[in-house]
Design a protein around this motif. Structure first.
Motif, PDB file in Angstrom:
ATOM      1  N   VAL A  25      36.122  42.999  35.965  1.00 49.06           N
ATOM      2  CA  VAL A  25      35.736  44.480  35.960  1.00 49.06           C
ATOM      3  C   VAL A  25      35.482  44.818  37.294  1.00 49.06           C
ATOM      4  O   VAL A  25      35.210  44.163  38.474  1.00 49.06           O
ATOM      5  CB  VAL A  25      34.509  44.339  34.965  1.00 49.06           C
ATOM      6  N   VAL A  26      35.720  46.173  37.690  1.00 54.29           N
ATOM      7  CA  VAL A  26      35.510  46.877  38.740  1.00 54.29           C
ATOM      8  C   VAL A  26      34.347  47.940  38.600  1.00 54.29           C
ATOM      9  O   VAL A  26      34.567  48.837  37.698  1.00 54.29           O
ATOM     10  CB  VAL A  26      36.943  47.349  39.520  1.00 54.29           C
ATOM     11  N   TRP A  27      33.627  48.012  39.686  1.00 58.08           N
ATOM     12  CA  TRP A  27      32.488  49.157  39.600  1.00 58.08           C
ATOM     13  C   TRP A  27      32.534  49.724  40.927  1.00 58.08           C
ATOM     14  O   TRP A  27      32.308  49.333  41.949  1.00 58.08           O
ATOM     15  CB  TRP A  27      31.206  48.663  39.301  1.00 58.08           C
ATOM     16  N   GLU A  28      33.025  51.137  40.724  1.00 53.68           N
ATOM     17  CA  GLU A  28      33.149  51.772  42.100  1.00 53.68           C
ATOM     18  C   GLU A  28      32.103  53.195  41.905  1.00 53.68           C
ATOM     19  O   GLU A  28      32.198  53.615  40.910  1.00 53.68           O
ATOM     20  CB  GLU A  28      34.511  51.896  42.521  1.00 53.68           C
ATOM     21  N   ARG A  76      33.119  43.616  42.183  1.00 56.02           N
ATOM     22  CA  ARG A  76      33.963  43.060  41.074  1.00 56.02           C
ATOM     23  C   ARG A  76      33.242  41.888  40.269  1.00 56.02           C
ATOM     24  O   ARG A  76      32.602  41.123  40.968  1.00 56.02           O
ATOM     25  CB  ARG A  76      35.247  42.584  41.659  1.00 56.02           C
ATOM     26  N   GLY A  77      33.569  41.920  39.199  1.00 57.47           N
ATOM     27  CA  GLY A  77      33.245  40.690  38.170  1.00 57.47           C
ATOM     28  C   GLY A  77      31.582  41.270  37.722  1.00 57.47           C
ATOM     29  O   GLY A  77      30.744  41.850  38.341  1.00 57.47           O
ATOM     30  N   PRO A  78      31.262  40.756  36.409  1.00 57.38           N
ATOM     31  CA  PRO A  78      30.234  40.857  35.776  1.00 57.38           C
ATOM     32  C   PRO A  78      28.695  40.591  36.565  1.00 57.38           C
ATOM     33  O   PRO A  78      27.671  41.192  36.709  1.00 57.38           O
ATOM     34  CB  PRO A  78      30.006  40.090  34.476  1.00 57.38           C
ATOM     35  N   ASP A  79      28.708  39.549  37.356  1.00 61.66           N
ATOM     36  CA  ASP A  79      27.617  38.900  37.908  1.00 61.66           C
ATOM     37  C   ASP A  79      27.134  39.953  39.247  1.00 61.66           C
ATOM     38  O   ASP A  79      25.975  40.392  39.367  1.00 61.66           O
ATOM     39  CB  ASP A  79      27.973  37.735  38.463  1.00 61.66           C
ATOM     40  N   MET A  80      28.404  40.510  39.947  1.00 63.48           N
ATOM     41  CA  MET A  80      28.073  41.439  41.070  1.00 63.48           C
ATOM     42  C   MET A  80      27.690  42.692  40.320  1.00 63.48           C
ATOM     43  O   MET A  80      26.663  43.401  41.263  1.00 63.48           O
ATOM     44  CB  MET A  80      29.232  41.553  41.716  1.00 63.48           C
ATOM     45  N   ILE A 104      35.665  46.564  28.877  1.00 65.35           N
ATOM     46  CA  ILE A 104      35.522  47.530  29.866  1.00 65.35           C
ATOM     47  C   ILE A 104      36.047  46.988  31.119  1.00 65.35           C
ATOM     48  O   ILE A 104      35.588  45.922  31.705  1.00 65.35           O
ATOM     49  CB  ILE A 104      34.257  48.275  30.092  1.00 65.35           C
ATOM     50  N   THR A 105      37.186  47.368  31.602  1.00 68.84           N
ATOM     51  CA  THR A 105      37.570  46.709  32.765  1.00 68.84           C
ATOM     52  C   THR A 105      37.377  47.601  34.127  1.00 68.84           C
ATOM     53  O   THR A 105      37.320  47.024  35.198  1.00 68.84           O
ATOM     54  CB  THR A 105      39.148  46.925  32.848  1.00 68.84           C
ATOM     55  N   ARG A 106      36.872  48.766  34.054  1.00 66.23           N
ATOM     56  CA  ARG A 106      36.669  49.334  35.316  1.00 66.23           C
ATOM     57  C   ARG A 106      35.691  50.767  34.920  1.00 66.23           C
ATOM     58  O   ARG A 106      35.670  51.386  33.783  1.00 66.23           O
ATOM     59  CB  ARG A 106      37.964  50.068  35.904  1.00 66.23           C
ATOM     60  N   VAL A 107      34.742  50.881  35.865  1.00 66.20           N
ATOM     61  CA  VAL A 107      33.753  51.934  35.768  1.00 66.20           C
ATOM     62  C   VAL A 107      34.151  52.542  37.048  1.00 66.20           C
ATOM     63  O   VAL A 107      33.527  52.206  38.132  1.00 66.20           O
ATOM     64  CB  VAL A 107      32.522  51.457  35.387  1.00 66.20           C
ATOM     65  N   SER A 108      34.136  53.790  36.974  1.00 60.65           N
ATOM     66  CA  SER A 108      34.219  54.796  38.345  1.00 60.65           C
ATOM     67  C   SER A 108      33.381  55.960  38.064  1.00 60.65           C
ATOM     68  O   SER A 108      33.440  56.734  37.139  1.00 60.65           O
ATOM     69  CB  SER A 108      35.595  55.363  38.547  1.00 60.65           C
ATOM     70  N   SER A 109      32.001  55.663  39.012  1.00 61.05           N
ATOM     71  CA  SER A 109      31.120  56.781  38.873  1.00 61.05           C
ATOM     72  C   SER A 109      31.198  57.689  39.750  1.00 61.05           C
ATOM     73  O   SER A 109      31.098  57.360  41.152  1.00 61.05           O
ATOM     74  CB  SER A 109      29.648  56.007  38.935  1.00 61.05           C
TER      75      SER A 109
END
Length: 305
Positions: A213-216, A225-229, A284-289
């Motif tokens: 997963v990517v969170w940006e 990147r990744g659930p832990d981060m 969910i593979t990506r969340v762009s906020s």
């Protein structure tokens, strides 16, 4: 009988907005360029001889307006495009000098192919192409114009169009279109997402993520990147508190999206960011906020909850 300009041109306004958005990567710029397109078309409508359809004629004007605009504009990236993923040691800072990619509201009447061609990953990838290659790929692959029609639109030879399309495909070869999941298919997952996020239930949130997963969060260049981060970010940097958030569903770029509101000291929930989710299967593979709060009005979201 001569058809007046408004009657002839207005049915294409929404699809021209999507076209300009693909070219520029900005909802605000796209709206301005559609207005410029219609102004130019209105001024020259008396000379329109009907050798092509009104739709083709408008696309020609819009494409050239976009190419002119791109001469003076930098490409619009997402944080994922700029650097490696962040760690706990990287400070979280905003960068308003970068013209970030923006989301666009999904047209409910849009066909599936149009929704796929405006998804964030695709539009972000387009920004890496030179403007004329970008135009060729959109005209050929999205609008399905022939090589000859594309050459006529862009004042190029057919050979040059085919060459530009081949180079564009080579640059985008890793981008696939088979990972799109319509929001209706993901409804149980999305319902759990809203419940978990409003409660700030971090284990439940990361339990819905894919391993990659990517969170940006534009305008923050840092991304995770990744659930832990992502769990570390939510626990240590996200100001939401349990049951101190509300989410209102919408749709952006053919993807599920949410306006996120946080409760302030007066008890009112006010806009915090606009989340756009990418879903693959049951993950969910990506969340762009997006933290541009002017987007709330563009998406028809209320100013308070």
């Amino acid at each position: 009988m001569t058809v007046d300009f408004e009657t002839a041109a207005d049915p294409f306004r929404r699809e021209l907005l999507a076209h300009c958005y693909r070219m520029l990567g900005s909802l605000h710029d796209a709206e301005d360029l559609v207005q410029e397109t219609y102004l130019r078309a209105w001024k020259s409508y008396g000379k329109f001889e009907g050798r092509s359809s009104v739709r083709t004629w408008l696309y020609r004007i819009a494409t050239n307006v976009c190419l002119t605009a791109l001469d003076s504009r930098a490409k619009r990236p997402l944080p994922f495009d700029l650097s490696g993923s962040a760690s706990e040691h990287d400070p979280l800072t905003q960068d308003h000098e970068i013209p970030w990619l923006e989301p666009i509201p999904t047209d409910p009447a849009a066909i599936v192919t149009e929704r796929e061609s405006t998804r964030l990953a695709f539009v972000a990838a387009l920004q890496h192409l030179p403007p004329r290659q970008r135009a060729v790929l959109i005209l050929r692959d999205v609008l399905r114009l022939s090589a000859a029609e594309t050459a006529d639109e862009l004042d190029m030879t057919v050979a040059a169009v085919n060459s530009a399309l081949q180079r564009a495909h080579a640059q985008l070869e890793d981008l696939t279109e088979d990972q799109v999941v319509e929001p209706a298919d993901a409804k149980p997952l999305l319902d759990r997402w809203v419940t978990a996020f409003e409660a700030k239930d971090i284990p439940a949130i990361i339990g819905m993520f894919a391993e990659d997963v990517v969170w940006e969060m534009p305008p923050y260049p840092q991304w995770y990147r990744g659930p832990d981060m992502v769990a570390w970010h939510l626990a240590n940097q996200c100001p939401a508190v349990p049951h101190g958030a509300r989410m209102i569903g919408t749709e952006a770029n053919g993807q599920p999206a949410y306006g996120l509101y946080l409760r302030e000291e007066d008890g009112v929930f006010r806009p915090f960011n606009l989340q756009v989710l990418e879903v693959r299967g049951d993950r969910i593979t990506r969340v762009s906020s997006f933290f541009d709060l002017t987007l709330f009005a563009k998406f028809g979201l209320p100013s308070t909850v």
